[in-house]
Design an enzyme around this catalytic site. Structure first.
Site, PDB file in Angstrom:
ATOM      1  N   THR A  58      19.864  76.682 -47.733  1.00 47.91           N
ATOM      2  CA  THR A  58      21.234  77.080 -47.394  1.00 47.91           C
ATOM      3  C   THR A  58      21.263  78.132 -46.032  1.00 47.91           C
ATOM      4  O   THR A  58      22.332  78.203 -45.522  1.00 47.91           O
ATOM      5  CB  THR A  58      22.022  77.841 -48.360  1.00 47.91           C
ATOM      6  N   ASP A 233       9.281  82.617 -54.457  1.00 42.06           N
ATOM      7  CA  ASP A 233       8.906  81.534 -55.245  1.00 42.06           C
ATOM      8  C   ASP A 233       7.419  81.434 -55.294  1.00 42.06           C
ATOM      9  O   ASP A 233       6.544  81.163 -56.336  1.00 42.06           O
ATOM     10  CB  ASP A 233       9.514  80.162 -54.809  1.00 42.06           C
TER      11      ASP A 233
END
Length: 319
Positions: A58, A233
């Protein structure tokens, strides 16, 4: 002991299967695209479930895609269950934007743990950063329950505050908050990033109560003035891998930080080169150079060392 000294260890030590539940993008490296490759090159079989499927992250400002719901993930779990395939040594969760989706994942983790008590659950409680939530506020109480199932969690400073309903403005307050999570059953907590260090320094804190005797570490990281996406992550995946291989929090923390630092330094060097002198790199140019960092992921070069602060008492006055 020799196997512990190399990067992977013997082959049997690496025969594990990880189920990773994260976001997914077609272009770039975030969520599962930031997790799968590092785990695979470190010798892990990896199975994936996508919480969202987007064209790109995004941060580009524009994107298209789908958000999976609780029924979607329930169907996937049921298919695995019917075929006797809910057989994993580790579960890793990252961004999940739906309360019911997260509850279904937690329910299935509990189910898998009944048949395999040795299952390790690593939870990256992705909720927000820098004082701002980027998930629905209704997800917060669900995460407060879910993290109690986890063996390892990797919150940032803001997420640690949310999970423990504590103010964290100092290293001491951070360890007090971390102790609250230990008391709730979380064996290992790693504060993946914080602004608690001195100017220009990010402070990473880690604590484990897994061995009965608390062990605490701090590691200072020079701050790089650039915005990277997918590093959380990568951090969680690397920590899972090195905790499994070494079983030593200090070593795992150092290797994890070394991995992330190598990747972001390579990424920034590339982005600045292709952007051109004096120009701001685009989000596409700043995508993590994971594939190009394969050697660094397999054998990270440790330059930053963690300090053992287990001997320093943690005041409970603010708890």
């Amino acid at each position: 002991m020799a196997a512990k000294d190399n990067c992977c260890g013997d082959d049997s030590h690496c025969e594990v299967r990880v189920l990773t539940v994260e976001s997914s993008v077609v272009w770039g490296h975030i969520g599962n695209e930031s997790v799968v490759f590092p785990l695979q090159v470190l010798g892990f079989d990896v199975s994936t479930i996508n919480s969202v499927q987007f064209s790109n992250h995004t941060g580009y400002g524009k994107w298209k895609g789908q958000v999976l719901n609780a029924q979607d993930v329930s169907d996937l779990f049921e298919g695995l269950r019917m075929n006797g395939l809910l057989q994993f040594s580790h579960v890793l969760t990252g961004y999940i934007g739906s309360e019911s989706f997260l509850e279904k994942v937690a329910e299935t983790v509990s189910e898998m743990r009944k048949s395999n008590p040795a299952l390790k659950y690593v939870c990256d409680p992705v909720m927000g950063d820098n004082g701002k939530l980027y998930v629905r506020k209704e997800l917060v109480p669900v995460y407060r329950k879910v993290v109690t199932l986890a063996d390892i969690i990797t919150p940032n400073q803001f997420e640690l505050e949310i999970l423990t309903e504590s103010e964290v403005t100092s290293e001491q307050e951070a360890f007090v908050a971390i102790d609250k999570l230990h008391q709730q059953g979380v064996k290992t907590v790693v504060l993946s990033s914080s602004s608690l260090g001195t100017k220009g320094i990010l402070l990473c804190l880690a604590s484990t109560a897994a061995n009965g005797k608390p062990e605490r570490f701090r590691l200072e990281i020079p701050q790089i003035e650039a915005r990277f996406v997918g590093t959380g992550d990568l951090f969680a995946a690397s920590l899972l891998a090195w905790m499994h291989k070494d079983g030593n929090l200090k070593v795992a923390l150092e290797k994890t930080v070394a991995t992330v630092q190598s990747v972001i330094q390579r990424t920034l060097a590339y982005a600045e080169k292709v952007a051109g002198e004096g120009k701001q790199p685009t989000p596409a140019q700043m995508e993590l150079r994971l594939i190009q960092s394969k050697a660094s992921i397999e054998c990270p070069d440790i330059e930053l060392h963690a300090e053992d602060v287990s001997h320093i008492p943690v005041s409970k006055s603010n708890s």
